[in-house]
Design an enzyme around this catalytic site. Structure first.
Site, PDB file in Angstrom:
ATOM      1  N   LEU A   1      54.435  29.438  47.491  1.00 30.59           N
ATOM      2  CA  LEU A   1      53.769  29.189  46.211  1.00 30.59           C
ATOM      3  C   LEU A   1      53.441  30.521  45.533  1.00 30.59           C
ATOM      4  O   LEU A   1      53.031  31.475  46.183  1.00 30.59           O
ATOM      5  CB  LEU A   1      52.488  28.376  46.426  1.00 30.59           C
ATOM      6  CG  LEU A   1      52.672  26.965  46.967  1.00 30.59           C
ATOM      7  CD1 LEU A   1      51.358  26.192  46.913  1.00 30.59           C
ATOM      8  CD2 LEU A   1      53.753  26.184  46.218  1.00 30.59           C
TER       9      LEU A   1
ATOM     10  N   GLN B   1      47.614  47.252  36.913  1.00 29.87           N
ATOM     11  CA  GLN B   1      48.522  47.139  38.059  1.00 29.87           C
ATOM     12  C   GLN B   1      49.916  46.679  37.640  1.00 29.87           C
ATOM     13  O   GLN B   1      50.798  46.499  38.463  1.00 29.87           O
ATOM     14  CB  GLN B   1      47.944  46.232  39.143  1.00 29.87           C
ATOM     15  CG  GLN B   1      47.929  44.739  38.825  1.00 29.87           C
ATOM     16  CD  GLN B   1      47.245  43.935  39.909  1.00 29.87           C
ATOM     17  OE1 GLN B   1      46.028  43.966  40.061  1.00 29.87           O
ATOM     18  NE2 GLN B   1      48.025  43.192  40.689  1.00 29.87           N
TER      19      GLN B   1
ATOM     20  N   GLN C   1      50.529  44.482  49.978  1.00 32.57           N
ATOM     21  CA  GLN C   1      49.202  44.651  49.367  1.00 32.57           C
ATOM     22  C   GLN C   1      48.115  44.633  50.450  1.00 32.57           C
ATOM     23  O   GLN C   1      47.129  45.366  50.368  1.00 32.57           O
ATOM     24  CB  GLN C   1      48.976  43.526  48.351  1.00 32.57           C
ATOM     25  CG  GLN C   1      47.596  43.509  47.748  1.00 32.57           C
ATOM     26  CD  GLN C   1      47.493  42.581  46.558  1.00 32.57           C
ATOM     27  OE1 GLN C   1      47.821  42.961  45.436  1.00 32.57           O
ATOM     28  NE2 GLN C   1      47.038  41.358  46.772  1.00 32.57           N
TER      29      GLN C   1
ATOM     30  N   GLY D   1      46.169  36.855  50.385  1.00 29.86           N
ATOM     31  CA  GLY D   1      47.303  36.065  50.867  1.00 29.86           C
ATOM     32  C   GLY D   1      48.406  36.954  51.436  1.00 29.86           C
ATOM     33  O   GLY D   1      48.669  38.039  50.908  1.00 29.86           O
TER      34      GLY D   1
ATOM     35  N   GLY E   1      48.013  27.977  47.121  1.00 29.99           N
ATOM     36  CA  GLY E   1      47.900  29.192  47.943  1.00 29.99           C
ATOM     37  C   GLY E   1      46.534  29.840  47.741  1.00 29.99           C
ATOM     38  O   GLY E   1      45.813  30.141  48.701  1.00 29.99           O
ATOM     39  N   HIS E   2      46.139  30.022  46.466  1.00 26.95           N
ATOM     40  CA  HIS E   2      44.811  30.588  46.186  1.00 26.95           C
ATOM     41  C   HIS E   2      43.721  29.666  46.728  1.00 26.95           C
ATOM     42  O   HIS E   2      42.722  30.126  47.280  1.00 26.95           O
ATOM     43  CB  HIS E   2      44.573  30.718  44.675  1.00 26.95           C
ATOM     44  CG  HIS E   2      45.508  31.634  43.969  1.00 26.95           C
ATOM     45  ND1 HIS E   2      46.482  31.185  43.111  1.00 26.95           N
ATOM     46  CD2 HIS E   2      45.619  32.981  43.981  1.00 26.95           C
ATOM     47  CE1 HIS E   2      47.138  32.206  42.610  1.00 26.95           C
ATOM     48  NE2 HIS E   2      46.646  33.310  43.128  1.00 26.95           N
TER      49      HIS E   2
ATOM     50  N   ALA F   1      45.667  31.660  37.296  1.00 31.46           N
ATOM     51  CA  ALA F   1      46.879  30.833  37.446  1.00 31.46           C
ATOM     52  C   ALA F   1      46.910  30.286  38.872  1.00 31.46           C
ATOM     53  O   ALA F   1      47.904  30.388  39.587  1.00 31.46           O
ATOM     54  CB  ALA F   1      48.143  31.618  37.118  1.00 31.46           C
ATOM     55  N   LEU F   2      45.792  29.693  39.247  1.00 30.30           N
ATOM     56  CA  LEU F   2      45.601  29.297  40.649  1.00 30.30           C
ATOM     57  C   LEU F   2      46.557  28.177  41.075  1.00 30.30           C
ATOM     58  O   LEU F   2      46.870  27.276  40.309  1.00 30.30           O
ATOM     59  CB  LEU F   2      44.158  28.816  40.854  1.00 30.30           C
ATOM     60  CG  LEU F   2      43.050  29.818  40.532  1.00 30.30           C
ATOM     61  CD1 LEU F   2      41.693  29.223  40.928  1.00 30.30           C
ATOM     62  CD2 LEU F   2      43.259  31.162  41.224  1.00 30.30           C
TER      63      LEU F   2
HETATM   64  O1  PAF Z   1      47.084  39.636  44.545  1.00 30.63           O
HETATM   65  C1  PAF Z   1      46.631  39.612  43.380  1.00 30.63           C
HETATM   66  O2  PAF Z   1      46.576  38.566  42.715  1.00 30.63           O
HETATM   67  C2  PAF Z   1      46.124  40.895  42.738  1.00 30.63           C
HETATM   68  O3  PAF Z   1      46.924  41.977  43.100  1.00 30.63           O
HETATM   69  C3  PAF Z   1      44.643  41.171  43.050  1.00 30.63           C
HETATM   70  C4  PAF Z   1      44.412  41.433  44.509  1.00 30.63           C
HETATM   71  C5  PAF Z   1      43.803  40.003  42.572  1.00 30.63           C
HETATM   72  C6  PAF Z   1      44.183  42.412  42.280  1.00 30.63           C
HETATM   73  O4  PAF Z   1      44.331  42.258  40.907  1.00 30.63           O
END
Ligand code: PAF
Length: 300
Positions: A193, A61, A162, A156, A36-37, A32-33
């Site tokens: 974003l 997660q 994280q 990010g 930001g990605h 779902a870029l």
């Molecule tokens: O930040 C994220 O999108 C997720 O937590 C990651 C680091 C890709 C791990 O699934």
């Protein structure tokens, strides 16, 4: 760009790159870029010889099943975005591998049993509210580290906690990987974003920039107000936003937390002087229109 779905294929490509002495950059994503990605991928393309971008919605997660189900899956559009980014970027990297495994490929033995603990950095903010979340992140990130063997890994700063968790993971597993935190990318109106923004109704999307606007004002207040007063002001301002502004459809902000913490230890501070070398960071989680949004502001 080459799409790779099998772990063995990724390992083979990585081994070959290592033999040639190439430096690998890893950008872990759940797809779902958005821009930001793309800013992380762009940086990785400029700083490495080979870039691995993982696009994998990591089920372990998510502590909320509905959140996992609702998570957008847009692989085809994501791959197109990466292609067009490569076309317009002055890349050092000669190749980008888009790693898009299935859950079975990533976890062939079923749900992993390993559990990670991070001590105080996970005992605040997101940690207690999302039990198991950071351990689940650590499991998948470690797998990705093992498969991609990167020299650098890009994350990010919107998911600020994280980054602290990954820093702690790297210290625990002693992998010599450079953690590269990258600044938040914002829409023109200031909204950070996020893949979750696409779940906001048009009216909520119009309201959402008030989060960043409030945090920016908080950064100014920090020059003359005490930590607790700034905290209280941010929470009150957002919680009462609908009383002073014209909010359609009965929309309102429901702040879950706003903490002012040391930028590295993530421990709440009571006084600005308690923050270490990198200063303090304000981290917020707010509900709007059934969507949980997070953002940060740096106090320097
Ligand atoms: O930040 C994220 O999108 C997720 O937590 C990651 C680091 C890709 C791990 O699934």
């Amino acid at each position: 760009m080459k799409q790779v779905t099998k772990a063995a294929e990724l390992t083979a490509a990585v081994e070959e790159a290592k033999k040639q002495g190439l430096e690998i950059g890893l950008v872990p994503t759940m797809g779902a870029l958005h821009e930001g990605h793309l800013s992380l991928i762009e940086r990785a393309l400029k700083e490495n010889d080979l870039v691995v971008v993982s696009l994998f919605v990591n089920p372990i997660q998510f502590n909320n099943k509905e959140d996992l189900e609702k998570y957008p899956r847009t692989i085809d559009a994501d791959l197109k975005l990466i292609e067009s980014l490569i076309a317009r970027t002055d890349c050092r990297a000669k190749e980008l591998l888009a790693f898009t495994p299935t859950v079975e490929e990533m976890y062939p033995q079923g749900e992993p049993k390993e559990v990670y603990h991070f001590g105080p950095v996970e005992e605040v903010m997101e940690g207690p509210r999302r039990p198991g979340h950071f351990s689940g992140v650590a499991v998948v990130v470690r797998r990705l580290f093992d498969l991609a063997q990167p020299k650098r890994a890009y994350f990010g700063e919107k998911d600020y906690q994280q980054i602290a968790v990954i820093r702690s993971l790297l210290a625990q597993i002693k992998y010599p990987i450079e953690l590269v935190p990258c600044p938040i990318v914002r829409a023109d109106d200031g909204l950070a974003l996020s893949s979750r923004n696409m779940r906001l109704s048009p009216a909520a999307r119009q309201m959402a920039p008030a989060i960043n606007a409030t945090l920016e004002q908080a950064a100014e207040m920090a020059e003359y107000e005490e930590v607790d007063d700034v905290k209280e002001w941010v929470l009150d301002t957002l919680a009462s936003w609908h009383e002073v502004n014209d909010c359609p459809d009965g929309l309102c902000f429901e702040p879950e937390y706003f903490e002012i913490v040391d930028a590295i230890t993530l421990q709440p501070i009571a006084d600005w002087d308690e923050a270490g070398e990198l200063g303090a960071v304000g981290c917020i989680a707010v509900w709007l229109d059934g969507v949980r949004l997070i953002d940060i502001v740096k106090f320097q």
